[in-house]
Design a protein around this motif. Structure first.
Motif, PDB file in Angstrom:
ATOM      1  N   TYR A 147      -6.854   4.689   3.401  1.00  0.00           N
ATOM      2  CA  TYR A 147      -5.459   5.051   3.176  1.00  0.00           C
ATOM      3  C   TYR A 147      -5.302   6.337   2.367  1.00  0.00           C
ATOM      4  O   TYR A 147      -4.200   6.877   2.271  1.00  0.00           O
ATOM      5  CB  TYR A 147      -4.708   3.918   2.458  1.00  0.00           C
ATOM      6  N   VAL A 184       0.834  -1.202   0.000  1.00  0.00           N
ATOM      7  CA  VAL A 184       0.000   0.000   0.000  1.00  0.00           C
ATOM      8  C   VAL A 184       0.873   1.259   0.000  1.00  0.00           C
ATOM      9  O   VAL A 184       0.537   2.256  -0.644  1.00  0.00           O
ATOM     10  CB  VAL A 184      -0.983  -0.022   1.191  1.00  0.00           C
ATOM     11  N   ILE A 208      -8.091   2.050  -2.139  1.00  0.00           N
ATOM     12  CA  ILE A 208      -7.268   2.840  -1.217  1.00  0.00           C
ATOM     13  C   ILE A 208      -8.179   3.735  -0.368  1.00  0.00           C
ATOM     14  O   ILE A 208      -8.009   3.844   0.852  1.00  0.00           O
ATOM     15  CB  ILE A 208      -6.245   3.694  -2.005  1.00  0.00           C
TER      16      ILE A 208
END
Length: 87
Positions: A79, A42, A74
């Motif tokens: 994130y 990630v 994401i």
């Protein structure tokens, strides 16, 4: 700062390099395209977005996945807050 903790005010995302790309649950096609371009976790994806302010404006299958499926995942996993453009 202890491992596993991060400072949200500085958008430090070093811990995301320990989060495998598989946690995003991408389609097989997206996963293969992302891995072919060297993104393994990630943190690598966040780096991509921080370096490319307009991923949707670039062409290619890899960029199609980055601008659509990967970006959605994401964001869904929380994130996106680590992407500079999101500030």
């Amino acid at each position: 700062m202890a491992r596993g903790q991060f400072d949200m005010t500085e958008h430090n995302y070093d811990h995301l390099y320990d989060v495998p790309i598989e946690t995003l649950d991408l389609s097989d096609e997206a996963s293969k395209a992302v891995r072919r371009h060297g993104l393994e976790n990630v943190g690598d994806c966040v780096d991509f977005y921080n370096r490319n302010s307009a991923p949707g404006s670039v062409r290619g299958l890899f960029l199609h996945y980055m601008a659509n499926e990967v970006m959605e995942k994401i964001k869904a996993h929380g994130y996106w807050q680590f992407v500079d453009a999101a500030e």
